[in-house]
Write a protein that holds these residues in place. Structure first.
Motif, PDB file in Angstrom:
ATOM      1  N   ASN A 304       0.840  -1.158   0.158  1.00  0.00           N
ATOM      2  CA  ASN A 304       0.158  -0.034  -0.038  1.00  0.00           C
ATOM      3  C   ASN A 304       1.056   1.287   0.008  1.00  0.00           C
ATOM      4  O   ASN A 304       1.231   1.911   0.881  1.00  0.00           O
ATOM      5  CB  ASN A 304      -0.854   0.008   1.140  1.00  0.00           C
ATOM      6  CG  ASN A 304      -1.862   1.044   1.198  1.00  0.00           C
ATOM      7  OD1 ASN A 304      -1.890   1.917   0.498  1.00  0.00           O
ATOM      8  ND2 ASN A 304      -2.824   1.008   2.236  1.00  0.00           N
ATOM      9  N   PHE A 305       1.287   1.575  -1.242  1.00  0.00           N
ATOM     10  CA  PHE A 305       2.118   2.678  -1.393  1.00  0.00           C
ATOM     11  C   PHE A 305       1.618   4.094  -1.186  1.00  0.00           C
ATOM     12  O   PHE A 305       2.227   5.059  -0.852  1.00  0.00           O
ATOM     13  CB  PHE A 305       3.075   2.453  -2.525  1.00  0.00           C
ATOM     14  CG  PHE A 305       4.001   1.530  -2.498  1.00  0.00           C
ATOM     15  CD1 PHE A 305       4.961   1.501  -1.612  1.00  0.00           C
ATOM     16  CD2 PHE A 305       3.999   0.590  -3.554  1.00  0.00           C
ATOM     17  CE1 PHE A 305       5.967   0.450  -1.764  1.00  0.00           C
ATOM     18  CE2 PHE A 305       4.933  -0.626  -3.403  1.00  0.00           C
ATOM     19  CZ  PHE A 305       6.216  -0.611  -2.689  1.00  0.00           C
ATOM     20  N   ARG A 306       0.236   4.199  -1.333  1.00  0.00           N
ATOM     21  CA  ARG A 306      -0.229   5.526  -1.328  1.00  0.00           C
ATOM     22  C   ARG A 306      -0.240   5.598   0.121  1.00  0.00           C
ATOM     23  O   ARG A 306      -0.119   6.953   0.582  1.00  0.00           O
ATOM     24  CB  ARG A 306      -1.701   5.235  -1.684  1.00  0.00           C
ATOM     25  CG  ARG A 306      -2.945   6.492  -1.231  1.00  0.00           C
ATOM     26  CD  ARG A 306      -2.400   7.515  -2.079  1.00  0.00           C
ATOM     27  NE  ARG A 306      -2.259   7.600  -3.367  1.00  0.00           N
ATOM     28  CZ  ARG A 306      -3.449   7.488  -4.316  1.00  0.00           C
ATOM     29  NH1 ARG A 306      -4.551   7.939  -3.508  1.00  0.00           N
ATOM     30  NH2 ARG A 306      -3.126   7.722  -5.607  1.00  0.00           N
ATOM     31  N   TYR A 307      -0.292   4.582   1.234  1.00  0.00           N
ATOM     32  CA  TYR A 307      -0.242   4.936   2.520  1.00  0.00           C
ATOM     33  C   TYR A 307       1.121   5.612   3.139  1.00  0.00           C
ATOM     34  O   TYR A 307       1.294   6.363   3.659  1.00  0.00           O
ATOM     35  CB  TYR A 307      -0.676   3.765   3.277  1.00  0.00           C
ATOM     36  CG  TYR A 307      -0.781   3.952   4.930  1.00  0.00           C
ATOM     37  CD1 TYR A 307      -1.831   4.562   5.413  1.00  0.00           C
ATOM     38  CD2 TYR A 307       0.124   3.438   5.644  1.00  0.00           C
ATOM     39  CE1 TYR A 307      -1.867   4.668   6.756  1.00  0.00           C
ATOM     40  CE2 TYR A 307       0.060   3.643   7.136  1.00  0.00           C
ATOM     41  CZ  TYR A 307      -0.864   4.521   7.720  1.00  0.00           C
ATOM     42  OH  TYR A 307      -1.075   4.586   9.092  1.00  0.00           O
ATOM     43  N   LEU A 308       2.086   4.934   2.250  1.00  0.00           N
ATOM     44  CA  LEU A 308       3.591   5.005   2.630  1.00  0.00           C
ATOM     45  C   LEU A 308       3.656   6.712   2.328  1.00  0.00           C
ATOM     46  O   LEU A 308       4.682   7.369   3.082  1.00  0.00           O
ATOM     47  CB  LEU A 308       4.575   4.127   1.970  1.00  0.00           C
ATOM     48  CG  LEU A 308       5.799   4.440   2.036  1.00  0.00           C
ATOM     49  CD1 LEU A 308       6.555   3.045   1.916  1.00  0.00           C
ATOM     50  CD2 LEU A 308       6.538   5.625   1.186  1.00  0.00           C
ATOM     51  N   GLU A 309       3.074   7.087   1.213  1.00  0.00           N
ATOM     52  CA  GLU A 309       3.372   8.552   0.802  1.00  0.00           C
ATOM     53  C   GLU A 309       2.582   9.534   1.639  1.00  0.00           C
ATOM     54  O   GLU A 309       3.051  10.752   1.351  1.00  0.00           O
ATOM     55  CB  GLU A 309       2.931   8.574  -0.734  1.00  0.00           C
ATOM     56  CG  GLU A 309       3.871   7.919  -1.720  1.00  0.00           C
ATOM     57  CD  GLU A 309       3.445   8.204  -3.092  1.00  0.00           C
ATOM     58  OE1 GLU A 309       4.369   8.424  -4.354  1.00  0.00           O
ATOM     59  OE2 GLU A 309       2.179   8.518  -3.469  1.00  0.00           O
ATOM     60  N   GLN A 310       1.836   9.218   2.555  1.00  0.00           N
ATOM     61  CA  GLN A 310       1.020  10.277   3.278  1.00  0.00           C
ATOM     62  C   GLN A 310       1.855  11.054   3.926  1.00  0.00           C
ATOM     63  O   GLN A 310       2.863  10.638   4.646  1.00  0.00           O
ATOM     64  CB  GLN A 310      -0.139   9.541   3.922  1.00  0.00           C
ATOM     65  CG  GLN A 310      -1.190   8.836   3.140  1.00  0.00           C
ATOM     66  CD  GLN A 310      -1.775   9.981   2.141  1.00  0.00           C
ATOM     67  OE1 GLN A 310      -2.326  11.078   2.357  1.00  0.00           O
ATOM     68  NE2 GLN A 310      -1.809   9.533   0.859  1.00  0.00           N
ATOM     69  N   LEU A 311       1.594  12.416   3.953  1.00  0.00           N
ATOM     70  CA  LEU A 311       2.099  13.260   4.935  1.00  0.00           C
ATOM     71  C   LEU A 311       1.490  12.894   6.459  1.00  0.00           C
ATOM     72  O   LEU A 311       0.382  12.456   6.570  1.00  0.00           O
ATOM     73  CB  LEU A 311       1.770  14.731   4.576  1.00  0.00           C
ATOM     74  CG  LEU A 311       2.408  15.050   3.056  1.00  0.00           C
ATOM     75  CD1 LEU A 311       1.929  16.677   2.752  1.00  0.00           C
ATOM     76  CD2 LEU A 311       3.869  15.155   2.996  1.00  0.00           C
TER      77      LEU A 311
END
Length: 556
Positions: A304-311
């Motif tokens: 889940n890279f969208r989660y990793l990218e979150q500020l």
């Protein structure tokens, strides 16, 4: 072949245990975990000797980044032989010992599969270079004639993920400039042509080779790039980070429909084996696209890279949690959560910046530096939130120590290929790959007997070592152990998630037996009454400090 204990294959009732739906998986980067032979580079025997540390953390499985024969031009992701061990890391016997020891400790072993590309040293690519255009040997890769007079221009306009063109021209056996070959990454990493049946058959043989040796699954590198659009059409757009459609069209090198046929065939191979062997997709896709990879009969998990990218922002975090759960629930798959890995800036450092950072670009001594104290406080809070979420979680070696990104590496020591390919403008990923500190003092802080390591360790690393944190109840290591024990006790990897009303910047989540409150603001807020199970940082009565997450006991 190594034996697999019954506890890792079935439940007591005899049914298969879908352990991967709620597992916590710990990533080991072999070059940087532990060095048993004293050459300054980590190895398999070093990993085996330190597996008790991983088991004591309370995780379920270990994922090993590549340890295969490789010239190491891209940290082992340039594989020269998929069915052997690089002598720098040991032997196949060492791999068997590692798998056996892990199983004895109750840990499963996941290994990397790198199907999009190989090393230019691979025997098949060397054979292709020696063969003529149009030959079966070249058909296993993407060889094309160039455009323009005498083929002097690349076949299309694709660019490499490591900067520069995605094509390199070869010199033919007769000495003349010849065809071009495709490499979405470094020029030393030619892409396989997955339209060729022989490539598919060869990779199925690789799967069986490692499954027969007892591995419990594969993390599949860049899996969404293996199939390219027919004709390799031009694509004038850049793709960095999570890949999404442009004007409704996916890039021709990412997430093409043909990948699903490959994944289905791999799943059928794994399903032949005893126990639950798994496939985890590395695909930088939005949740709704990644969910297509984990439909029934395909892969088990996708990062889940969208989660990793979150500020570090409450609204963004909640939105991504909801979207991720909804996308995966729709296909009956678990959601995964991850904050750090070998490709991105460690989250203990990136949370030390206010605002977005380039995850893979690295930081140099002359760049703006993260606030190390703020970054670690937020990182501990973020991990405490993440490990309360339903699904599977991935941890990266050293994050349990609160290790920061090494931002003062000498440029002369850098090995990430993007450094040279970018004209030395992008420092790359070396800062998160520096060898681990095990002891507060001594040669290489206990990493090995050598004073030097393949990437130099900073002088302050000893204060983050396992030894320095063992007796400190407030250490990051102690926090991770406590979180993982409570996660297992309350079965937080399974079940539903509910949101409770909260003030701006505060997330309140209800889980089985646990109420999770994350203060994602710069100010303290009121802390409700309740017995504290764990907190990411120090608490005062009735107060939840800024950048702090707490788990409160809920009496059902």
């Amino acid at each position: 072949m190594t034996a697999r204990p019954d506890s890792l294959t079935t439940t007591r009732s005899g049914a298969k245990d879908e352990w991967w739906r709620s597992a916590v998986i710990y990533q080991v980067y072999p070059r940087s975990f532990a060095d048993a032979d004293g050459d300054g580079t980590g190895d398999l025997a070093g990993i085996t000797a330190r597996l008790d540390h991983v088991a004591r953390l309370g995780v379920d499985a270990v994922w090993l980044s590549p340890f295969y024969p490789s010239p190491q031009r891209d940290g082992g992701y340039d594989v020269a032989d998929y069915r052997d061990v690089d002598p720098r890391f040991g032997t196949l016997s060492d791999a068997d010992d590692l798998i056996r020891t892990a199983h004895d400790l109750g840990l499963r072993i996941i290994v990397d599969l790198v199907p999009n590309h190989c090393s230019s040293d691979h025997a098949d690519f060397q054979a292709a270079l020696a063969a003529a255009p149009g030959s079966p040997e070249r058909a296993r890769f993407h060889f094309r004639d160039g455009r323009g007079d005498d083929g002097v221009a690349p076949p299309n306009d694709w660019t490499s993920m490591f900067e520069g063109p995605a094509w390199t021209r070869v010199v033919e056996p007769d000495g003349r400039p010849g065809q071009w070959y495709l490499h979405l990454f470094d020029s030393s990493q030619p892409d396989w042509n997955w339209d060729e049946p022989s490539v598919r058959a060869d990779f199925e043989q690789t799967l069986r080779f490692w499954l027969d040796r007892g591995v419990d699954g594969f993390r599949v590198d860049v899996c969404d790039a293996i199939i390219k659009a027919p004709g390799l059409p031009d694509w004038p757009h850049r793709t960095k980070g999570v890949v999404e459609p442009v004007d409704g069209v996916m890039p021709p090198m990412w997430d093409q429909d043909g990948i699903h046929e490959v994944f289905t065939s791999w799943r059928s191979v794994l399903d032949e084996y005893e126990g639950e062997r798994i496939l985890c997709a590395e695909a930088w896709l939005a949740p709704e696209r990644a969910a297509r990879i984990v439909r029934p009969g395909e892969m088990h998990q996708a990062f889940n890279f969208r989660y990793l990218e979150q500020l570090w922002d409450a609204g963004d975090l909640r939105r991504t949690i909801d979207e991720s759960l909804a996308a995966n629930d729709a296909v009956g798959a678990p959601t995964t959560w991850v904050l750090s890995n070998h490709d991105v800036m460690r989250h203990a450092s990136r949370y030390g910046y206010d605002g977005p950072v380039e995850l893979e670009s690295g930081v140099g001594v002359d760049d703006p530096q993260p606030d190390r104290t703020l970054g670690l406080r937020r990182a501990r809070a973020a991990t405490t939130l993440m490990l309360a979420l339903p699904g599977s979680a991935y941890l990266y070696q050293g994050e349990e120590l609160g290790l920061p990104e090494v931002t003062d590496l000498p440029d002369a020591a850098r090995q990430d290929p993007v450094w040279e390919r970018s004209g030395r403008t992008i420092r790359g990923r070396d800062g998160c790959r520096v060898p681990l500190p095990w002891t507060a003092e001594g040669p290489s802080f206990g990493f090995g007997s050598s004073e030097s390591t393949w990437l130099p360790q900073p002088a302050y690393f000893g204060e983050f070592s396992v030894e320095a944190q063992e007796a400190d109840e407030g250490s990051t290591l102690a926090l991770y152990r406590r979180l993982l024990a409570l996660r297992r006790e309350h079965r937080l990897g399974a079940g539903d998630l509910g949101w409770e009303p909260s003030s701006d910047g505060v997330l309140v989540i209800r889980r089985p037996g646990v109420r999770v409150i994350a203060n994602v603001t710069a100010s303290s807020v009121a802390l409700p009454d309740g017995r504290v199970l764990v907190a990411s940082g120090p608490l005062e009565p009735g107060v939840l400090p800024a950048d702090t997450t707490v788990w409160l006991e809920v009496v059902e």
